[in-house]
Structure formats: structure tokens, C-alpha cells
Design a protein around this motif. Structure first.
Motif, PDB file in Angstrom:
ATOM      1  N   ALA A 127       0.833  -1.206   0.000  1.00  0.00           N
ATOM      2  CA  ALA A 127       0.000   0.000   0.000  1.00  0.00           C
ATOM      3  C   ALA A 127       0.862   1.248   0.000  1.00  0.00           C
ATOM      4  O   ALA A 127       0.586   2.211  -0.731  1.00  0.00           O
ATOM      5  CB  ALA A 127      -0.921  -0.005   1.222  1.00  0.00           C
ATOM      6  N   ASP A 128       1.910   1.256   0.819  1.00  0.00           N
ATOM      7  CA  ASP A 128       2.778   2.431   0.904  1.00  0.00           C
ATOM      8  C   ASP A 128       3.509   2.671  -0.417  1.00  0.00           C
ATOM      9  O   ASP A 128       3.648   3.814  -0.864  1.00  0.00           O
ATOM     10  CB  ASP A 128       3.800   2.257   2.030  1.00  0.00           C
ATOM     11  CG  ASP A 128       3.207   2.509   3.401  1.00  0.00           C
ATOM     12  OD1 ASP A 128       1.965   2.551   3.487  1.00  0.00           O
ATOM     13  OD2 ASP A 128       3.970   2.653   4.367  1.00  0.00           O
ATOM     14  N   VAL A 129       3.993   1.602  -1.042  1.00  0.00           N
ATOM     15  CA  VAL A 129       4.722   1.747  -2.295  1.00  0.00           C
ATOM     16  C   VAL A 129       3.784   2.235  -3.398  1.00  0.00           C
ATOM     17  O   VAL A 129       4.134   3.129  -4.178  1.00  0.00           O
ATOM     18  CB  VAL A 129       5.384   0.411  -2.700  1.00  0.00           C
ATOM     19  CG1 VAL A 129       5.968   0.503  -4.110  1.00  0.00           C
ATOM     20  CG2 VAL A 129       6.489   0.047  -1.706  1.00  0.00           C
ATOM     21  N   LEU A 130       2.577   1.673  -3.464  1.00  0.00           N
ATOM     22  CA  LEU A 130       1.608   2.127  -4.454  1.00  0.00           C
ATOM     23  C   LEU A 130       1.245   3.586  -4.235  1.00  0.00           C
ATOM     24  O   LEU A 130       1.115   4.364  -5.178  1.00  0.00           O
ATOM     25  CB  LEU A 130       0.348   1.263  -4.400  1.00  0.00           C
ATOM     26  CG  LEU A 130       0.463  -0.135  -5.018  1.00  0.00           C
ATOM     27  CD1 LEU A 130      -0.810  -0.928  -4.753  1.00  0.00           C
ATOM     28  CD2 LEU A 130       0.736  -0.054  -6.505  1.00  0.00           C
ATOM     29  N   ASP A 131       1.076   3.951  -2.970  1.00  0.00           N
ATOM     30  CA  ASP A 131       0.744   5.340  -2.655  1.00  0.00           C
ATOM     31  C   ASP A 131       1.847   6.279  -3.131  1.00  0.00           C
ATOM     32  O   ASP A 131       1.584   7.348  -3.684  1.00  0.00           O
ATOM     33  CB  ASP A 131       0.533   5.498  -1.150  1.00  0.00           C
ATOM     34  CG  ASP A 131      -0.020   6.862  -0.782  1.00  0.00           C
ATOM     35  OD1 ASP A 131      -1.190   7.126  -1.086  1.00  0.00           O
ATOM     36  OD2 ASP A 131       0.731   7.656  -0.194  1.00  0.00           O
ATOM     37  N   LEU A 132       3.098   5.859  -2.923  1.00  0.00           N
ATOM     38  CA  LEU A 132       4.236   6.662  -3.367  1.00  0.00           C
ATOM     39  C   LEU A 132       4.223   6.816  -4.880  1.00  0.00           C
ATOM     40  O   LEU A 132       4.398   7.912  -5.410  1.00  0.00           O
ATOM     41  CB  LEU A 132       5.537   5.995  -2.912  1.00  0.00           C
ATOM     42  CG  LEU A 132       6.831   6.648  -3.394  1.00  0.00           C
ATOM     43  CD1 LEU A 132       7.069   7.967  -2.674  1.00  0.00           C
ATOM     44  CD2 LEU A 132       8.011   5.703  -3.195  1.00  0.00           C
ATOM     45  N   PHE A 133       4.014   5.707  -5.606  1.00  0.00           N
ATOM     46  CA  PHE A 133       4.017   5.752  -7.059  1.00  0.00           C
ATOM     47  C   PHE A 133       2.905   6.645  -7.588  1.00  0.00           C
ATOM     48  O   PHE A 133       3.119   7.471  -8.472  1.00  0.00           O
ATOM     49  CB  PHE A 133       3.860   4.343  -7.633  1.00  0.00           C
ATOM     50  CG  PHE A 133       5.087   3.483  -7.479  1.00  0.00           C
ATOM     51  CD1 PHE A 133       6.283   4.013  -7.024  1.00  0.00           C
ATOM     52  CD2 PHE A 133       5.046   2.140  -7.806  1.00  0.00           C
ATOM     53  CE1 PHE A 133       7.412   3.224  -6.885  1.00  0.00           C
ATOM     54  CE2 PHE A 133       6.175   1.340  -7.672  1.00  0.00           C
ATOM     55  CZ  PHE A 133       7.350   1.874  -7.207  1.00  0.00           C
ATOM     56  N   PHE A 134       1.692   6.456  -7.048  1.00  0.00           N
ATOM     57  CA  PHE A 134       0.551   7.195  -7.582  1.00  0.00           C
ATOM     58  C   PHE A 134       0.588   8.649  -7.147  1.00  0.00           C
ATOM     59  O   PHE A 134       0.623   9.563  -7.979  1.00  0.00           O
ATOM     60  CB  PHE A 134      -0.755   6.532  -7.134  1.00  0.00           C
ATOM     61  CG  PHE A 134      -1.105   5.313  -7.932  1.00  0.00           C
ATOM     62  CD1 PHE A 134      -1.963   5.398  -9.007  1.00  0.00           C
ATOM     63  CD2 PHE A 134      -0.553   4.080  -7.623  1.00  0.00           C
ATOM     64  CE1 PHE A 134      -2.268   4.283  -9.762  1.00  0.00           C
ATOM     65  CE2 PHE A 134      -0.851   2.954  -8.362  1.00  0.00           C
ATOM     66  CZ  PHE A 134      -1.714   3.049  -9.441  1.00  0.00           C
ATOM     67  N   ALA A 135       0.556   8.876  -5.834  1.00  0.00           N
ATOM     68  CA  ALA A 135       0.501  10.251  -5.340  1.00  0.00           C
ATOM     69  C   ALA A 135       1.770  11.009  -5.680  1.00  0.00           C
ATOM     70  O   ALA A 135       1.736  12.209  -5.972  1.00  0.00           O
ATOM     71  CB  ALA A 135       0.274  10.245  -3.824  1.00  0.00           C
ATOM     72  N   GLY A 136       2.911  10.319  -5.661  1.00  0.00           N
ATOM     73  CA  GLY A 136       4.184  10.996  -5.884  1.00  0.00           C
ATOM     74  C   GLY A 136       4.479  11.323  -7.326  1.00  0.00           C
ATOM     75  O   GLY A 136       5.027  12.379  -7.622  1.00  0.00           O
ATOM     76  N   THR A 137       4.104  10.430  -8.244  1.00  0.00           N
ATOM     77  CA  THR A 137       4.474  10.655  -9.644  1.00  0.00           C
ATOM     78  C   THR A 137       3.388  11.372 -10.436  1.00  0.00           C
ATOM     79  O   THR A 137       3.685  12.261 -11.240  1.00  0.00           O
ATOM     80  CB  THR A 137       4.825   9.330 -10.348  1.00  0.00           C
ATOM     81  OG1 THR A 137       3.656   8.499 -10.443  1.00  0.00           O
ATOM     82  CG2 THR A 137       5.911   8.590  -9.583  1.00  0.00           C
ATOM     83  N   ILE A 138       2.133  11.003 -10.239  1.00  0.00           N
ATOM     84  CA  ILE A 138       1.067  11.628 -11.028  1.00  0.00           C
ATOM     85  C   ILE A 138       0.928  13.106 -10.687  1.00  0.00           C
ATOM     86  O   ILE A 138       0.785  13.956 -11.572  1.00  0.00           O
ATOM     87  CB  ILE A 138      -0.269  10.884 -10.819  1.00  0.00           C
ATOM     88  CG1 ILE A 138      -0.220   9.525 -11.506  1.00  0.00           C
ATOM     89  CG2 ILE A 138      -1.436  11.700 -11.390  1.00  0.00           C
ATOM     90  CD1 ILE A 138      -1.498   8.727 -11.412  1.00  0.00           C
ATOM     91  N   THR A 139       0.981  13.435  -9.389  1.00  0.00           N
ATOM     92  CA  THR A 139       0.811  14.840  -9.005  1.00  0.00           C
ATOM     93  C   THR A 139       1.953  15.706  -9.539  1.00  0.00           C
ATOM     94  O   THR A 139       1.721  16.812 -10.038  1.00  0.00           O
ATOM     95  CB  THR A 139       0.708  14.977  -7.481  1.00  0.00           C
ATOM     96  OG1 THR A 139       1.828  14.314  -6.858  1.00  0.00           O
ATOM     97  CG2 THR A 139      -0.582  14.364  -6.962  1.00  0.00           C
ATOM     98  N   ALA A 140       3.182  15.209  -9.443  1.00  0.00           N
ATOM     99  CA  ALA A 140       4.320  15.976  -9.968  1.00  0.00           C
ATOM    100  C   ALA A 140       4.233  16.115 -11.480  1.00  0.00           C
ATOM    101  O   ALA A 140       4.535  17.173 -12.043  1.00  0.00           O
ATOM    102  CB  ALA A 140       5.635  15.298  -9.571  1.00  0.00           C
ATOM    103  N   ALA A 141       3.793  15.048 -12.159  1.00  0.00           N
ATOM    104  CA  ALA A 141       3.695  15.088 -13.613  1.00  0.00           C
ATOM    105  C   ALA A 141       2.586  16.029 -14.073  1.00  0.00           C
ATOM    106  O   ALA A 141       2.762  16.776 -15.048  1.00  0.00           O
ATOM    107  CB  ALA A 141       3.445  13.682 -14.159  1.00  0.00           C
ATOM    108  N   ILE A 142       1.440  16.005 -13.388  1.00  0.00           N
ATOM    109  CA  ILE A 142       0.348  16.909 -13.762  1.00  0.00           C
ATOM    110  C   ILE A 142       0.775  18.359 -13.533  1.00  0.00           C
ATOM    111  O   ILE A 142       0.544  19.229 -14.377  1.00  0.00           O
ATOM    112  CB  ILE A 142      -0.928  16.572 -12.967  1.00  0.00           C
ATOM    113  CG1 ILE A 142      -1.498  15.233 -13.420  1.00  0.00           C
ATOM    114  CG2 ILE A 142      -1.982  17.669 -13.150  1.00  0.00           C
ATOM    115  CD1 ILE A 142      -2.716  14.776 -12.640  1.00  0.00           C
ATOM    116  N   THR A 143       1.410  18.616 -12.382  1.00  0.00           N
ATOM    117  CA  THR A 143       1.853  19.980 -12.088  1.00  0.00           C
ATOM    118  C   THR A 143       2.831  20.487 -13.138  1.00  0.00           C
ATOM    119  O   THR A 143       2.683  21.595 -13.680  1.00  0.00           O
ATOM    120  CB  THR A 143       2.510  20.048 -10.702  1.00  0.00           C
ATOM    121  OG1 THR A 143       1.601  19.579  -9.706  1.00  0.00           O
ATOM    122  CG2 THR A 143       2.924  21.473 -10.360  1.00  0.00           C
TER     123      THR A 143
END
Length: 392
Positions: free
Chosen positions: A191-207
Motif C-alpha cells: 500500500a505504501d509503495v503504491l501510494d508513493l508511485f501514484f501520489a508521488g508521480t502523477i501529481t508531480a507530472a500533472i503539475t
């Protein structure tokens, strides 16, 4: 968003993170994707394990990887220079996936070099499905959700992301230490790793993709940013040591987040909260706070509907009350990777602008709140991130 009740910055109060209804069922995969809804002692324990991974002295160790993957991105962007419009989101997202997986988990994925667009597409698809289910009451039960076929699609998309190999380093190594000590389960680590991948990469990429789109829409802002980079960086190259000097780039990122950052969040109050002295919200209430409305309140922003980086000049930031800008949340629930994300975004944007100029045939509306969006953790333009790229 504009029909929400006008918000004001809230003071200190006790709360727990609201658990979305989609995690109350038996859908294990949905629970795994929502580590950030855990609360109380469990959340504090898991946060204490991973927080050291984001200390400044640790983040400095990531500079070589940030530099390498940014260089790959800038070099590969050249294939689109001089052509027609291209949607820049997937290339940007793959860059952040490479950075995050290598820095936090010790894996050299090579998403950019190997053109792993399916990984970006799968992650974006999962994000959209999560948001859709969150706001669709009829889809909250697993039975109905399965009948729609979206449960099967979600599991397929998650399996696509979980097929990435893993090896321990930094962030993941701390999670594995927690597992060895008996404090974390295998499911919690996933769960923690998935959270990092999703919240960490998608938000930075969208921004970052929004920054490139806004710069294409506002050429004067782009030119000022380019001049700052030229004046700050020597030898025709951006270095990580230059990041702290690129103040206008940071202002642009913050202004971008003001317009399209996470539009809302929620909290479950654990004690009564007084609002404006004449209203009390009782403990046990789930409060939804609309940051999008707050970030466009004329009480705090001189030009609410415009793209105006000067909102974040040092003088304007000093004048605004604490809590008027919540792009990364605040207090104990603040995004632990906010410094890492900002450092990586400033460097990638500056390195790109030094080589390329962005333009678009699209015209910005007079008020950016009138643009059409869809919700993918953040606001995502229905028109996409299409820009024209020209080599300087």
C-alpha cells in the motif's frame, strides 16, 4: 467548484483523516491504494517509519538521479521539436516515474528509454477510476461495482503497475525494516509503495505539464522565466545548486498549484470546532474543505482568476495569513515529499526551458476557472497538455 460554500483558512483543530466510502468494503486493492486514509496510531506509526526518507540530508543523495533522468527527458523531447502539437504529459510522467522508483526503491526502470507508456497510462487510469468511484454513490458497493466491469479493469491496471520489480533502498528499505520488526504487514508495504508511485508521480507530472501548458499560453511569463534561468545558470547548464536561486520558477509552480492543485480534502473532527465565533461544528463531523475555492478567494488573492505568479512574491506571501495556500496540505498531514517534489520540478522545468520554447494555438480564457477539467487527483485539462515545442 464555484458553487461550494466560500471557505476560510481554518485554525488548529484535532482531526483524523476521513476514510472514503470506497475503502469500507471488501475491495482489497482499493484499500491498498489508499494508505493515506489510515488514521490514528496506525498512521503515526507508518509515518514515523517513512519520514526520515524525506529529510534534507537524504534528499541531497537523490541529486545524481534527478540530474540523469531530467537530462534523458530533455534530450528525448528534441524528437518533438519543430513539429506539430504534442501532449507532453506521458513523457513528463515517465521521467518522474524513473526518478521516484530509483530514488525511493533502488530500481533502474528505464521508463523513458524503454518507452513504457503503458505504465503511465495504467497509473492514470487507476487514478481516474478511484476518483470516479469516490464521487459516485451507486458505485460504493463492491457488488454493483463488479457488475459495471470496472472492478475487473481496476485490478488489471493495478496488476500492470505491480509487475514492476522491486529492490530495497532508502524509502523501501525502511518499510522492510518495519516488516522485519513485526510492525508492518506485506499488504501495508504494498500500500505504501503504491501510494508513493501514484501520489508521488502523477501529481508531480500533472503539475509540471500544467506549467509547460501555462507557459505556452502566457509567453511573457515564459520569457521572464527563461531570462531568470540564463542569468542564474552558468556554462549553459542548470545545476542542482541553482535550484534555490530560481525563485520565479518556484513562483510559477505555486501559482500553477493554486489553480489546479488538489481541489479538496476531508477530515473527521475529533473535537468541536468554532468557526467565526458564532458556529460550532460538532466532533464526529466529516468536513470537506474546498481548497480550490480558498485558492481563488479575492480576500487573499489579488487576481483570483488570472495566472499571476506575483501572488507568490516574498512580499505577497508575507501578507497572506498562514493556511490561505494549501497545495501540500499542512500540519502533521503535510505531504512528506513536498521538498523533494519542488526540487525535482524546479530543476526539470528550468533544464527544459533552457533548451526549448513552448507555444500553443489554444487561447486562455479570461478567467482560468472557466476552463474545462476532469479530476485525476488534481485538475486535468479536458483539452490535454498539447503544446508546440521549438528548440532555442
Amino acid at each position: 467548484m464555484r458553487h461550494h460554500t466560500r471557505s476560510n483558512p481554518l485554525g488548529t483543530y484535532k482531526h483524523e483523516r476521513l476514510e472514503p466510502p470506497i475503502t469500507k468494503g471488501t475491495t482489497k486493492v482499493m484499500t491498498n491504494l489508499y494508505f493515506h486514509v489510515s488514521s490514528g496510531a496506525e498512521w503515526r506509526f507508518r509515518r514515523n517509519i517513512t519520514n526520515p526518507s524525506f529529510r534534507t540530508n537524504v534528499l541531497m543523495l537523490f541529486d545524481d538521479n534527478i540530474y540523469h533522468h531530467s537530462k534523458v527527458f530533455v534530450d528525448q523531447l528534441g524528437q518533438h521539436a519543430g513539429g506539430g502539437e504534442v501532449d507532453i504529459f506521458v513523457p513528463v510522467h515517465l521521467c518522474y516515474i524513473d526518478m521516484t522508483i530509483e530514488n525511493m526503491c533502488g530500481i533502474q526502470l528505464g521508463g523513458q528509454e524503454n518507452r513504457l507508456t503503458r505504465l503511465s497510462t495504467a497509473m492514470s487510469g487507476v487514478a481516474e477510476i478511484i476518483v470516479e468511484r469516490t464521487f459516485s454513490i451507486l458505485l460504493w458497493t463492491d457488488f454493483v461495482y463488479s457488475l459495471t466491469g470496472k472492478m475487473k479493469l481496476l485490478n488489471q491496471l493495478v496488476d500492470e503497475n505491480q509487475s514492476v520489480p522491486r529492490s530495497p533502498k532508502i524509502y523501501l528499505d525502511r518499510l522492510l525494516d518495519g516488516f522485519d520488526a513485526g510492525g508492518l504487514t506485506k499488504d501495508q508495504i504494498v500500500a505504501d509503495v503504491l501510494d508513493l508511485f501514484f501520489a508521488g508521480t502523477i501529481t508531480a507530472a500533472i503539475t509540471t505539464s500544467w506549467v509547460f501548458k501555462y507557459l505556452a499560453l502566457y509567453p511573457d511569463t515564459q520569457e521572464r522565466a527563461y531570462q531568470e534561468i540564463k542569468e542564474t545558470c552558468v556554462d549553459g547548464e542548470v545545476k542542482l545548486n541553482d535550484v534555490s536561486k530560481l525563485t520565479y520558477i518556484e513562483m510559477i509552480i505555486k501559482e500553477t498549484l493554486r489553480h489546479v492543485g488538489t481541489p479538496l480534502t476531508s477530515r473527521n473532527l475529533t473535537e468541536d470546532v468554532k468557526v467565526r465565533g458564532n458556529m460550532t461544528i460538532p466532533a464526529g463531523t466529516n468536513v470537506v474543505m474546498c481548497f480550490h475555492e480558498l485558492h481563488h478567494d479575492s480576500q487573499y488573492w489579488q487576481r483570483p482568476g488570472e495566472f499571476y505568479p506575483e501572488h507568490f512574491s516574498p512580499a505577497n506571501e508575507r501578507r497572506r495569513p498562514k493556511g490561505a495556500f494549501n497545495a501540500f496540505l499542512s500540519g502533521p498531514r503535510i505531504c512528506p515529499g513536498n521538498k523533494y517534489a519542488m526540487r525535482a520540478m524546479v530543476f526539470l522545468i528550468a533544464s527544459t526551458l533552457l533548451r526549448y520554447k513552448f507555444s500553443t494555438d489554444e487561447k486562455p480564457p479570461k478567467d482560468l476557472r472557466e476552463m474545462e477539467y476532469r479530476y485525476v487527483f488534481m485538475l486535468y485539462p479536458l483539452s490535454g497538455f498539447r503544446v508546440k515545442i521549438r528548440q532555442r
